[in-house]
Design an enzyme around this catalytic site. Structure first.
Site, PDB file in Angstrom:
ATOM      1  N   GLU A  44       0.844  -1.197   0.000  1.00 38.18           N
ATOM      2  CA  GLU A  44       0.000   0.000   0.000  1.00 38.18           C
ATOM      3  C   GLU A  44       0.879   1.247   0.000  1.00 38.18           C
ATOM      4  O   GLU A  44       1.511   1.572   1.002  1.00 38.18           O
ATOM      5  CB  GLU A  44      -0.905   0.015   1.232  1.00 38.18           C
ATOM      6  N   ARG A  48       0.143  10.396  -0.031  1.00 35.91           N
ATOM      7  CA  ARG A  48       0.442  11.493   0.890  1.00 35.91           C
ATOM      8  C   ARG A  48       1.594  12.370   0.419  1.00 35.91           C
ATOM      9  O   ARG A  48       1.921  13.349   1.078  1.00 35.91           O
ATOM     10  CB  ARG A  48       0.779  10.936   2.285  1.00 35.91           C
ATOM     11  N   LYS A 132     -10.970  -1.711   6.802  1.00 34.60           N
ATOM     12  CA  LYS A 132      -9.814  -1.230   7.546  1.00 34.60           C
ATOM     13  C   LYS A 132     -10.316  -0.527   8.811  1.00 34.60           C
ATOM     14  O   LYS A 132     -11.180   0.357   8.729  1.00 34.60           O
ATOM     15  CB  LYS A 132      -9.027  -0.250   6.664  1.00 34.60           C
TER      16      LYS A 132
END
Length: 213
Positions: A44, A48, A132
């Site tokens: 993953e 960002r 999640k």
């Protein structure tokens, strides 16, 4: 084109999904290869940083045996950009129907972020049952997951946020936890020094973590 996995397949591939923040595109491919060498292939890369999409594209093209995903997907536009870069799954910090629909329409698996019972129910209404739990340790950790197991015993979780090598085993022992997400596998200092053997060792340690059968 490589096959796109389902959300539960992403979660069940290994005990840990690394949460990766990349600041340099030159680090993307060697990092992916280092994690693969340690036994982890579901990667993953969070959206960002300005180079995140370029890093996803580089890994998708040069390390096809890895299954690259995009994290911090917060909008339909994020999902579209991630899919165009080659992401085969998406992870979001929260959940909105717009993000869910975008990922469904794009044909990419989504691990939606939830922190409350209402958010779980919203995701379930749209067909999502592999979720999640974020931020896991800050939002109740093991105690919250135990409480959720009664009313949501058909949901599997990937706790992320505050998870470490030390507390991961307790989480993985829970019946409703399929895997955990952790940033400890890709420490910034190791990437800055390009200490790929260290990351391979950490990945191997993570793979060795035992999950509830």
């Amino acid at each position: 084109m490589a096959a796109r996995p389902g959300a539960l397949e992403v979660m069940q591939d290994a005990a840990v999904i690394p949460v990766i923040v990349l600041q340099d595109t030159a680090h993307a491919v060697p990092l992916a290869r280092a994690l693969l060498a340690g036994g982890i292939r579901m990667l993953e890369v969070t959206l960002r940083t300005p180079v995140a999409l370029a890093c996803i594209e580089a890994i998708a093209k040069e390390v096809p045996e890895a299954v690259i995903g995009a994290g911090t997907v917060r909008s339909a536009a994020d999902a579209q950009a991630a899919a165009m870069a080659g992401a085969r799954f998406a992870v979001s910090p929260g959940y909105t129907p717009a993000v869910g629909k975008a990922c469904h329409d794009l044909g990419i698996a989504l691990l939606p972020g939830v922190a409350t019972g209402s958010e779980i129910m919203m995701a379930q209404e749209d067909g999502y049952t592999a979720l999640k739990f974020f931020p896991a340790m800050q939002a109740g950790g093991v105690a919250m997951l135990k409480a959720w197991h009664g009313p949501f015993n058909d949901v599997r979780f990937c706790p992320t946020g505050g998870v470490t090598l030390a507390n991961a085993p307790e989480l993985l022992a829970l019946p409703n936890v399929a895997c955990v997400g952790g940033s400890w596998l890709t420490p910034a200092d190791a990437m800055e020094r390009q200490d790929w053997p260290r990351i391979t060792r950490m990945a191997a340690e993570a793979v060795a973590l035992k999950r509830r059968a």
